[in-house]
Scaffold this motif. Structure first.
Motif, PDB file in Angstrom:
ATOM      1  N   ALA A 173      -6.789   0.155  -7.647  1.00 49.63           N
ATOM      2  CA  ALA A 173      -6.902   1.560  -6.790  1.00 49.63           C
ATOM      3  C   ALA A 173      -7.761   2.653  -7.560  1.00 49.63           C
ATOM      4  O   ALA A 173      -8.376   2.362  -8.905  1.00 49.63           O
ATOM      5  CB  ALA A 173      -5.691   2.443  -6.766  1.00 49.63           C
ATOM      6  N   ARG A 174      -8.542   3.267  -7.122  1.00 47.21           N
ATOM      7  CA  ARG A 174      -9.889   4.364  -6.927  1.00 47.21           C
ATOM      8  C   ARG A 174      -9.150   5.556  -6.102  1.00 47.21           C
ATOM      9  O   ARG A 174      -9.177   5.630  -4.750  1.00 47.21           O
ATOM     10  CB  ARG A 174     -10.592   3.959  -6.946  1.00 47.21           C
ATOM     11  N   THR A 175      -8.916   6.853  -6.690  1.00 46.52           N
ATOM     12  CA  THR A 175      -7.710   8.203  -5.830  1.00 46.52           C
ATOM     13  C   THR A 175      -8.363   8.518  -6.619  1.00 46.52           C
ATOM     14  O   THR A 175      -8.651   9.717  -7.144  1.00 46.52           O
ATOM     15  CB  THR A 175      -6.829   7.815  -6.416  1.00 46.52           C
ATOM     16  N   PHE A 209       2.124   7.281  -6.276  1.00 49.78           N
ATOM     17  CA  PHE A 209       0.081   7.732  -7.042  1.00 49.78           C
ATOM     18  C   PHE A 209       2.093   9.437  -7.169  1.00 49.78           C
ATOM     19  O   PHE A 209       1.421  10.256  -7.381  1.00 49.78           O
ATOM     20  CB  PHE A 209      -1.047   7.511  -6.615  1.00 49.78           C
ATOM     21  N   MET A 259      -7.712   7.930  -1.409  1.00 55.22           N
ATOM     22  CA  MET A 259      -7.566   5.823  -1.848  1.00 55.22           C
ATOM     23  C   MET A 259      -7.694   5.078  -1.624  1.00 55.22           C
ATOM     24  O   MET A 259      -7.514   4.372  -0.479  1.00 55.22           O
ATOM     25  CB  MET A 259      -5.716   5.895  -2.177  1.00 55.22           C
ATOM     26  N   ARG A 280       0.864  -1.095   0.093  1.00 51.45           N
ATOM     27  CA  ARG A 280       0.082   0.305   0.211  1.00 51.45           C
ATOM     28  C   ARG A 280       0.723   1.290   0.090  1.00 51.45           C
ATOM     29  O   ARG A 280       0.338   2.010  -1.228  1.00 51.45           O
ATOM     30  CB  ARG A 280      -1.034  -0.232   1.156  1.00 51.45           C
ATOM     31  N   ILE A 308      -7.517   0.941  -2.747  1.00 54.90           N
ATOM     32  CA  ILE A 308      -6.130   0.044  -2.543  1.00 54.90           C
ATOM     33  C   ILE A 308      -7.108  -1.109  -3.061  1.00 54.90           C
ATOM     34  O   ILE A 308      -6.923  -1.988  -1.779  1.00 54.90           O
ATOM     35  CB  ILE A 308      -5.243   0.274  -2.882  1.00 54.90           C
ATOM     36  N   VAL A 319      -3.964  13.751  -4.705  1.00 50.68           N
ATOM     37  CA  VAL A 319      -3.641  12.884  -4.904  1.00 50.68           C
ATOM     38  C   VAL A 319      -4.228  12.294  -3.819  1.00 50.68           C
ATOM     39  O   VAL A 319      -3.646  12.762  -2.695  1.00 50.68           O
ATOM     40  CB  VAL A 319      -3.261  11.720  -5.522  1.00 50.68           C
ATOM     41  N   TRP A 358     -11.234  10.918 -10.205  1.00 51.63           N
ATOM     42  CA  TRP A 358     -11.168   9.996  -9.728  1.00 51.63           C
ATOM     43  C   TRP A 358      -9.906   9.574 -10.526  1.00 51.63           C
ATOM     44  O   TRP A 358     -10.427   9.096 -11.796  1.00 51.63           O
ATOM     45  CB  TRP A 358     -12.267   9.164  -9.066  1.00 51.63           C
ATOM     46  N   GLN A 383       1.156   3.933  -2.517  1.00 50.55           N
ATOM     47  CA  GLN A 383       0.893   5.470  -2.485  1.00 50.55           C
ATOM     48  C   GLN A 383       1.753   6.170  -2.979  1.00 50.55           C
ATOM     49  O   GLN A 383       1.394   7.274  -3.395  1.00 50.55           O
ATOM     50  CB  GLN A 383       0.771   5.875  -0.781  1.00 50.55           C
ATOM     51  N   CYS A 429      -8.048  12.483  -7.405  1.00 56.47           N
ATOM     52  CA  CYS A 429      -7.625  14.331  -7.861  1.00 56.47           C
ATOM     53  C   CYS A 429      -8.355  15.274  -7.442  1.00 56.47           C
ATOM     54  O   CYS A 429      -9.202  15.104  -8.648  1.00 56.47           O
ATOM     55  CB  CYS A 429      -6.925  13.317  -8.804  1.00 56.47           C
TER      56      CYS A 429
END
Length: 144
Positions: A89-91, A17, A78, A10, A80, A75, A111, A14, A93
């Motif tokens: 993952a959906r993050t 990203f 998250m 994780r 994950i 960002v 996202w 991160q 932004c």
């Protein structure tokens, strides 16, 4: 409870990203290419950009980003999902971009929808898509 490997994975994702955001905002195309697998697909169509290979998307960014004095990708939030050497993952932004000549501020909210794989070099994006939340231009107030 997360295992040490899951915590490490994780954190590495991160960091990946964050490296993506810094590479785009710093216009460091070599660093940007490094966050993706060689056969990655990038889909920016939800926010008006292209869908293509990493070199195609980098060429697009090289062309359009000079139109903006600055960009800043924040960002966060998250989610994950790990599955061995693969992850999704959906993050969130938030990307404010000042427009030239005091034309205001373009604010983009989206996202990232990602598919990742663990490689010998670490975690890499195999696919990056976007889901649009908003895109607005804020104008500066003028004195009358």
């Amino acid at each position: 409870m997360l295992t040490l490997q899951e915590m490490s994975d994780r954190l590495e994702i991160q960091e990946l990203f964050a490296r993506y955001a810094h590479a785009v905002d710093g216009r460091d195309w070599a660093a940007l290419k490094d966050v993706f697998t060689e056969d990655a697909v990038v889909d920016y169509t939800a926010m008006g950009g292209p869908r293509g290979t990493v070199p195609e998307v980098v060429a697009f960014l090289e062309e359009v980003l000079p139109l903006f004095p600055a960009t800043q990708h924040l960002v966060a939030n998250m989610i994950i999902e790990l599955d061995g050497d693969r992850a999704t993952a959906r993050t969130m932004c938030h990307n404010p971009m000042p427009l030239p000549d005091d034309g205001g501020l373009l604010q983009c909210g989206l996202w990232y929808l990602d598919r990742l794989v663990r490689t010998e070099a670490g975690w890499r994006l195999a696919e990056r898509g976007e889901e649009k939340a908003y895109q607005v231009v804020l104008k500066q107030a003028t004195a009358e």
